[in-house]
Design a protein around this motif. Structure first.
Motif, PDB file in Angstrom:
ATOM      1  N   LEU A 284     -55.833  18.410  30.928  1.00 55.91           N
ATOM      2  CA  LEU A 284     -56.562  17.393  31.911  1.00 55.91           C
ATOM      3  C   LEU A 284     -56.153  16.163  31.536  1.00 55.91           C
ATOM      4  N   GLY A 285     -56.320  14.994  32.210  1.00 54.67           N
ATOM      5  CA  GLY A 285     -56.188  13.423  31.839  1.00 54.67           C
ATOM      6  C   GLY A 285     -54.944  12.989  31.768  1.00 54.67           C
ATOM      7  N   VAL A 286     -53.693  13.720  32.262  1.00 59.08           N
ATOM      8  CA  VAL A 286     -52.373  13.299  32.374  1.00 59.08           C
ATOM      9  C   VAL A 286     -52.191  12.303  33.569  1.00 59.08           C
ATOM     10  N   ASN A 287     -50.988  12.087  33.720  1.00 56.88           N
ATOM     11  CA  ASN A 287     -50.495  11.290  35.210  1.00 56.88           C
ATOM     12  C   ASN A 287     -49.439  12.261  35.613  1.00 56.88           C
ATOM     13  N   GLY A 288     -49.398  12.252  37.018  1.00 59.41           N
ATOM     14  CA  GLY A 288     -48.579  12.871  37.819  1.00 59.41           C
ATOM     15  C   GLY A 288     -47.703  12.037  38.632  1.00 59.41           C
TER      16      GLY A 288
ATOM     17  N   MET B 271     -55.019  12.821  36.140  1.00 64.26           N
ATOM     18  CA  MET B 271     -56.149  11.765  36.926  1.00 64.26           C
ATOM     19  C   MET B 271     -55.698  11.033  37.899  1.00 64.26           C
ATOM     20  N   GLN B 272     -54.448  10.805  37.902  1.00 59.66           N
ATOM     21  CA  GLN B 272     -53.807  10.107  38.860  1.00 59.66           C
ATOM     22  C   GLN B 272     -52.234  10.325  39.083  1.00 59.66           C
ATOM     23  N   PHE B 273     -51.665   9.854  40.334  1.00 59.87           N
ATOM     24  CA  PHE B 273     -50.647  10.094  40.869  1.00 59.87           C
ATOM     25  C   PHE B 273     -49.778   8.942  41.228  1.00 59.87           C
TER      26      PHE B 273
ATOM     27  N   THR C 235     -40.927   5.809  31.494  1.00 60.06           N
ATOM     28  CA  THR C 235     -41.334   4.631  32.175  1.00 60.06           C
ATOM     29  C   THR C 235     -42.721   4.698  32.554  1.00 60.06           C
ATOM     30  N   PHE C 236     -43.190   5.821  33.301  1.00 61.65           N
ATOM     31  CA  PHE C 236     -44.558   5.988  33.992  1.00 61.65           C
ATOM     32  C   PHE C 236     -45.479   6.835  33.172  1.00 61.65           C
ATOM     33  N   HIS C 237     -45.138   7.356  31.995  1.00 59.79           N
ATOM     34  CA  HIS C 237     -46.027   8.148  31.518  1.00 59.79           C
ATOM     35  C   HIS C 237     -46.525   9.448  32.104  1.00 59.79           C
ATOM     36  N   VAL C 238     -45.701  10.022  32.740  1.00 61.75           N
ATOM     37  CA  VAL C 238     -46.082  11.320  33.735  1.00 61.75           C
ATOM     38  C   VAL C 238     -45.663  12.640  32.968  1.00 61.75           C
TER      39      VAL C 238
ATOM     40  N   PHE D  36     -49.883   1.454  43.420  1.00 60.60           N
ATOM     41  CA  PHE D  36     -49.087   2.355  42.694  1.00 60.60           C
ATOM     42  C   PHE D  36     -49.508   3.502  42.210  1.00 60.60           C
ATOM     43  N   TRP D  37     -50.614   3.623  41.656  1.00 56.19           N
ATOM     44  CA  TRP D  37     -51.448   4.700  41.087  1.00 56.19           C
ATOM     45  C   TRP D  37     -52.476   5.229  42.045  1.00 56.19           C
ATOM     46  N   PHE D  38     -52.608   6.470  42.349  1.00 52.26           N
ATOM     47  CA  PHE D  38     -53.761   6.981  43.289  1.00 52.26           C
ATOM     48  C   PHE D  38     -54.559   7.917  42.394  1.00 52.26           C
TER      49      PHE D  38
HETATM   50  C1  LIG Z   1     -51.017   7.113  32.624  1.00 51.73           C
HETATM   51  O1  LIG Z   1     -50.661   5.901  33.035  1.00 51.73           O
HETATM   52  C2  LIG Z   1     -51.516   4.913  32.689  1.00 51.73           C
HETATM   53  C3  LIG Z   1     -50.844   3.764  33.494  1.00 51.73           C
HETATM   54  O2  LIG Z   1     -49.519   3.679  33.390  1.00 51.73           O
HETATM   55  C4  LIG Z   1     -51.262   4.634  31.189  1.00 51.73           C
HETATM   56  O3  LIG Z   1     -51.940   3.548  30.830  1.00 51.73           O
HETATM   57  C5  LIG Z   1     -51.489   5.932  30.502  1.00 51.73           C
HETATM   58  O4  LIG Z   1     -51.497   5.831  29.249  1.00 51.73           O
HETATM   59  C6  LIG Z   1     -51.014   7.342  31.045  1.00 51.73           C
HETATM   60  N1  LIG Z   1     -51.733   8.079  30.538  1.00 51.73           N
HETATM   61  C7  LIG Z   1     -51.160   9.244  29.682  1.00 51.73           C
HETATM   62  C8  LIG Z   1     -51.786  10.036  29.254  1.00 51.73           C
HETATM   63  O5  LIG Z   1     -49.961   9.184  29.588  1.00 51.73           O
END
Ligand SMILES: *[C@@H]1O[C@H](CO)[C@@H](O)[C@H](O)[C@H]1NC(C)=O
Length: 345
Positions: free
Chosen positions: A240-244, A138-140, A263-266, A203-205
């Motif tokens: 879906l719904g993760v961070n990159g 959902m965001q990078f 650190t960034f939950h990616v 930071f997030w796009f």
């Molecule tokens: C994605 O990043 C956001 C911001 O750091 C965080 O709040 C969210 O829990 C993260 N999502 C996952 C699925 O880890």
């Protein structure tokens, strides 16, 4: 005499101005002008170049345009054609943020584009996902902008997001590390809706909500486990719904991969996505990125298997891209809207 001089001056100025026009227009292929009046295209930016081959040749989903099958421009080949009922332009950007941003900007500036779909492979950073899974974050974030601090004790700078302290990775634990500490900094985001020359620190796009919503209808898509005798260890799935995250370095290091994850939950690590998203958002374009996890970014046990799954993962990514394109209404139906979302025409 004066009349002759005037004529000569006129002639010279005509020649000069036509030269100027030529300089501006000559390098632009005629096809770009002809394509500019077509209904807008979906812009598909692959992280890998197609060289001379036809994109999506495995499943034949892409049908080249009979009139302009491709345009070579600025060192890149833009493949023109259709996937299902949607017109598409497919281009490979090559590795790294500069290539990704430049290719995206070229695509947006010279062709009529209604949305950008970026795709490629990535390193997996989340142990709950498997090699071969395809993610649509959902965001990078861009985790390559560092403030390399003077000392470990230096205060966190303004706009700093997190720290990497080298001393923490000593074995045995303890001591002091001359490399100290780096702070991860936010990007400078310029956009057409913002004030000129006043960047927003970000930071997030985020990928576009309408495209994410359309992508969510692909959940459960059947991905292949084997290709040409190479099989993924597990049946792959779409997530879906993760961070990159994106940076200009290829990560093949378990400790750094785990740092990025905790650190960034990616869930994915690559070298282009954030640049494509940021550039598209900057121009007010809808955008989404799809990445297949081709390796575990250095966390693999035993021998390094980073090369072997590339082909099967790339094929599953293309399959997902084609399914997404086929779920996007054609331009006749107007703006791209996710289901149950109010969209102005
Ligand atoms: C994605 O990043 C956001 C911001 O750091 C965080 O709040 C969210 O829990 C993260 N999502 C996952 C699925 O880890």
């Amino acid at each position: 005499m004066a009349g002759k001089q005037m004529k000569l001056l006129l002639l010279v100025s005509v020649v000069i101005s036509s030269l100027a026009v030529n300089v501006l227009t000559a390098p632009l292929p005629r096809a770009i002008k002809e394509l500019s009046v077509r209904p807008p295209f979906l812009g598909l930016i692959s992280a890998h170049s197609y060289k001379q081959a036809t994109p999506f040749s495995d499943d034949g989903a892409f049908k080249p345009d009979p009139e302009h099958p491709y345009v070579d421009f600025s060192g890149r080949r833009f493949h023109i054609g259709t996937i299902g009922s949607n017109s598409v332009i497919i281009v490979g950007c090559g590795t790294g943020l500069v290539n990704a941003a430049a290719t995206t900007q070229l695509l947006l500036d010279f062709f009529p584009i209604r949305a950008v779909i970026h795709f490629g492979t990535a390193g997996g950073a989340d142990s709950s996902l498997s090699v071969g899974d395809v993610v649509i974050p959902m965001q990078f974030s861009q985790t390559g902008i560092w403030d390399w601090l003077k000392s470990e004790a230096a205060p966190q700078p303004d706009n700093g997001v997190a720290d990497l302290e080298f001393r923490r990775y000593h074995i045995p634990i303890g001591g002091y590390n001359l490399l100290g500490r780096v702070a991860y900094m936010k990007e400078y985001f310029f956009s057409q809706t913002g004030e000129p020359d006043v960047p927003v620190r970000k930071f997030w796009f985020e990928a576009s909500e309408d495209l994410l919503q359309i992508a969510s209808t692909l959940e459960g898509i059947e991905l292949d486990q084997c290709l040409n005798g190479v099989c993924l260890p597990k049946q792959p799935k779409l997530v879906l719904g993760v961070n990159g995250t994106t940076a200009n370095f290829f990560v093949e290091n378990a400790a750094y991969r785990d740092f990025l994850h905790s650190t960034f939950h990616v869930a994915s690590i690559d070298m282009e996505s954030a640049a494509v998203i940021m550039t598209s958002l900057s121009s007010g374009q809808q955008v989404i990125a799809i990445r297949g996890l081709a390796n575990s970014a250095g966390a693999e046990g035993g021998e390094d298997s980073s090369e072997s799954y590339d082909a099967i993962v790339a094929a599953n990514v293309e399959k997902t891209v084609v399914a997404l394109v086929n779920n996007i209404p054609s331009p006749r139906l107007g703006r791209i809207c996710g289901k149950n979302r109010k969209c102005s025409a």
